[in-house]
Design a protein around this motif. Structure first.
Motif, PDB file in Angstrom:
ATOM      1  N   MET A   1      10.669  10.223  -9.847  1.00  0.00           N
ATOM      2  CA  MET A   1      10.761   9.471  -8.608  1.00  0.00           C
ATOM      3  C   MET A   1       9.503   9.693  -7.773  1.00  0.00           C
ATOM      4  N   ALA A   2       9.108   8.647  -7.069  1.00  0.00           N
ATOM      5  CA  ALA A   2       7.935   8.723  -6.202  1.00  0.00           C
ATOM      6  C   ALA A   2       8.185   9.733  -5.086  1.00  0.00           C
ATOM      7  N   GLU A   3       7.103  10.267  -4.599  1.00  0.00           N
ATOM      8  CA  GLU A   3       7.185  11.209  -3.481  1.00  0.00           C
ATOM      9  C   GLU A   3       7.833  10.518  -2.282  1.00  0.00           C
ATOM     10  N   LYS A   4       8.729  11.216  -1.625  1.00  0.00           N
ATOM     11  CA  LYS A   4       9.364  10.675  -0.423  1.00  0.00           C
ATOM     12  C   LYS A   4       8.360  10.677   0.719  1.00  0.00           C
ATOM     13  N   ILE A   5       8.417   9.634   1.515  1.00  0.00           N
ATOM     14  CA  ILE A   5       7.599   9.550   2.714  1.00  0.00           C
ATOM     15  C   ILE A   5       8.293  10.377   3.792  1.00  0.00           C
ATOM     16  N   THR A   6       7.511  11.122   4.558  1.00  0.00           N
ATOM     17  CA  THR A   6       8.072  11.897   5.663  1.00  0.00           C
ATOM     18  C   THR A   6       7.329  11.550   6.947  1.00  0.00           C
ATOM     19  N   LYS A   7       7.940  11.866   8.063  1.00  0.00           N
ATOM     20  CA  LYS A   7       7.297  11.557   9.337  1.00  0.00           C
ATOM     21  C   LYS A   7       6.123  12.480   9.626  1.00  0.00           C
ATOM     22  N   ASP A   8       5.945  13.523   8.821  1.00  0.00           N
ATOM     23  CA  ASP A   8       4.824  14.442   8.993  1.00  0.00           C
ATOM     24  C   ASP A   8       3.567  13.998   8.250  1.00  0.00           C
ATOM     25  N   MET A   9       3.663  12.911   7.488  1.00  0.00           N
ATOM     26  CA  MET A   9       2.512  12.429   6.729  1.00  0.00           C
ATOM     27  C   MET A   9       1.543  11.676   7.635  1.00  0.00           C
ATOM     28  N   ASN A  10       0.267  11.817   7.364  1.00  0.00           N
ATOM     29  CA  ASN A  10      -0.774  11.094   8.072  1.00  0.00           C
ATOM     30  C   ASN A  10      -0.603   9.594   7.813  1.00  0.00           C
ATOM     31  N   ILE A  11      -0.708   8.791   8.852  1.00  0.00           N
ATOM     32  CA  ILE A  11      -0.481   7.347   8.719  1.00  0.00           C
ATOM     33  C   ILE A  11      -1.413   6.728   7.679  1.00  0.00           C
ATOM     34  N   MET A  12      -2.706   6.955   7.822  1.00  0.00           N
ATOM     35  CA  MET A  12      -3.685   6.326   6.946  1.00  0.00           C
ATOM     36  C   MET A  12      -3.495   6.744   5.489  1.00  0.00           C
ATOM     37  N   GLU A  13      -3.287   8.029   5.256  1.00  0.00           N
ATOM     38  CA  GLU A  13      -3.092   8.517   3.891  1.00  0.00           C
ATOM     39  C   GLU A  13      -1.835   7.923   3.270  1.00  0.00           C
ATOM     40  N   ALA A  14      -0.751   7.842   4.044  1.00  0.00           N
ATOM     41  CA  ALA A  14       0.504   7.296   3.525  1.00  0.00           C
ATOM     42  C   ALA A  14       0.355   5.814   3.182  1.00  0.00           C
ATOM     43  N   VAL A  15      -0.323   5.067   4.045  1.00  0.00           N
ATOM     44  CA  VAL A  15      -0.509   3.631   3.805  1.00  0.00           C
ATOM     45  C   VAL A  15      -1.426   3.391   2.603  1.00  0.00           C
ATOM     46  N   GLU A  16      -2.448   4.221   2.453  1.00  0.00           N
ATOM     47  CA  GLU A  16      -3.327   4.079   1.292  1.00  0.00           C
ATOM     48  C   GLU A  16      -2.565   4.339  -0.005  1.00  0.00           C
ATOM     49  N   LYS A  17      -1.663   5.298   0.025  1.00  0.00           N
ATOM     50  CA  LYS A  17      -0.895   5.640  -1.174  1.00  0.00           C
ATOM     51  C   LYS A  17       0.214   4.621  -1.437  1.00  0.00           C
ATOM     52  N   TYR A  18       0.851   4.138  -0.358  1.00  0.00           N
ATOM     53  CA  TYR A  18       1.957   3.183  -0.461  1.00  0.00           C
ATOM     54  C   TYR A  18       1.717   2.025   0.517  1.00  0.00           C
ATOM     55  N   PRO A  19       0.965   1.003   0.108  1.00  0.00           N
ATOM     56  CA  PRO A  19       0.622  -0.112   1.009  1.00  0.00           C
ATOM     57  C   PRO A  19       1.818  -0.824   1.632  1.00  0.00           C
ATOM     58  N   ILE A  20       2.978  -0.755   1.009  1.00  0.00           N
ATOM     59  CA  ILE A  20       4.173  -1.412   1.562  1.00  0.00           C
ATOM     60  C   ILE A  20       4.508  -0.874   2.950  1.00  0.00           C
ATOM     61  N   ILE A  21       4.098   0.348   3.241  1.00  0.00           N
ATOM     62  CA  ILE A  21       4.362   0.948   4.552  1.00  0.00           C
ATOM     63  C   ILE A  21       3.758   0.078   5.656  1.00  0.00           C
ATOM     64  N   ALA A  22       2.579  -0.456   5.417  1.00  0.00           N
ATOM     65  CA  ALA A  22       1.912  -1.295   6.419  1.00  0.00           C
ATOM     66  C   ALA A  22       2.773  -2.502   6.768  1.00  0.00           C
ATOM     67  N   GLN A  23       3.393  -3.108   5.763  1.00  0.00           N
ATOM     68  CA  GLN A  23       4.241  -4.275   5.999  1.00  0.00           C
ATOM     69  C   GLN A  23       5.450  -3.917   6.851  1.00  0.00           C
ATOM     70  N   VAL A  24       6.050  -2.769   6.573  1.00  0.00           N
ATOM     71  CA  VAL A  24       7.218  -2.337   7.342  1.00  0.00           C
ATOM     72  C   VAL A  24       6.810  -2.059   8.788  1.00  0.00           C
ATOM     73  N   LEU A  25       5.709  -1.352   8.979  1.00  0.00           N
ATOM     74  CA  LEU A  25       5.254  -1.040  10.330  1.00  0.00           C
ATOM     75  C   LEU A  25       4.953  -2.318  11.107  1.00  0.00           C
ATOM     76  N   MET A  26       4.312  -3.286  10.463  1.00  0.00           N
ATOM     77  CA  MET A  26       3.984  -4.551  11.118  1.00  0.00           C
ATOM     78  C   MET A  26       5.249  -5.299  11.528  1.00  0.00           C
ATOM     79  N   ARG A  27       6.285  -5.219  10.704  1.00  0.00           N
ATOM     80  CA  ARG A  27       7.546  -5.879  11.024  1.00  0.00           C
ATOM     81  C   ARG A  27       8.143  -5.323  12.319  1.00  0.00           C
ATOM     82  N   TYR A  28       7.872  -4.074  12.601  1.00  0.00           N
ATOM     83  CA  TYR A  28       8.355  -3.443  13.830  1.00  0.00           C
ATOM     84  C   TYR A  28       7.353  -3.604  14.974  1.00  0.00           C
TER      85      TYR A  28
END
Length: 73
Positions: free
Chosen positions: A1-28
């Motif tokens: 299983m892929a690494e779980k995203i946590t709220k302690d992760m750096n925004i830029m690093e998390a988005v680079e690793k999992y681009p889908i995060i950007a779409q979710v953030l934009m939706r909010y």
């Protein structure tokens, strides 16, 4: 299983690793990806500063990542 995203992760690093995060953030309404602060702030900090609950958004991101992973099998 892929690494779980946590709220302690750096925004830029998390988005680079999992681009889908950007779409979710934009939706909010969060433009974190284009923000210069994203390289110095965690997901939790970035979400909370906009008055949103980081736990809910992080949970949504992890559910999406889990579904993507299942589809790739």
């Amino acid at each position: 299983m892929a690494e779980k995203i946590t709220k302690d992760m750096n925004i830029m690093e998390a988005v680079e690793k999992y681009p889908i995060i950007a779409q979710v953030l934009m939706r909010y309404g969060l433009g974190c990806v284009g923000c210069i602060i994203s390289s110095a702030e965690t997901l939790g900090e970035g979400i909370a500063v906009h008055g949103l609950n980081p736990d809910i958004i992080i949970e949504e991101v992890n559910m999406i990542l889990e579904k993507q992973e299942e589809q790739e099998k």
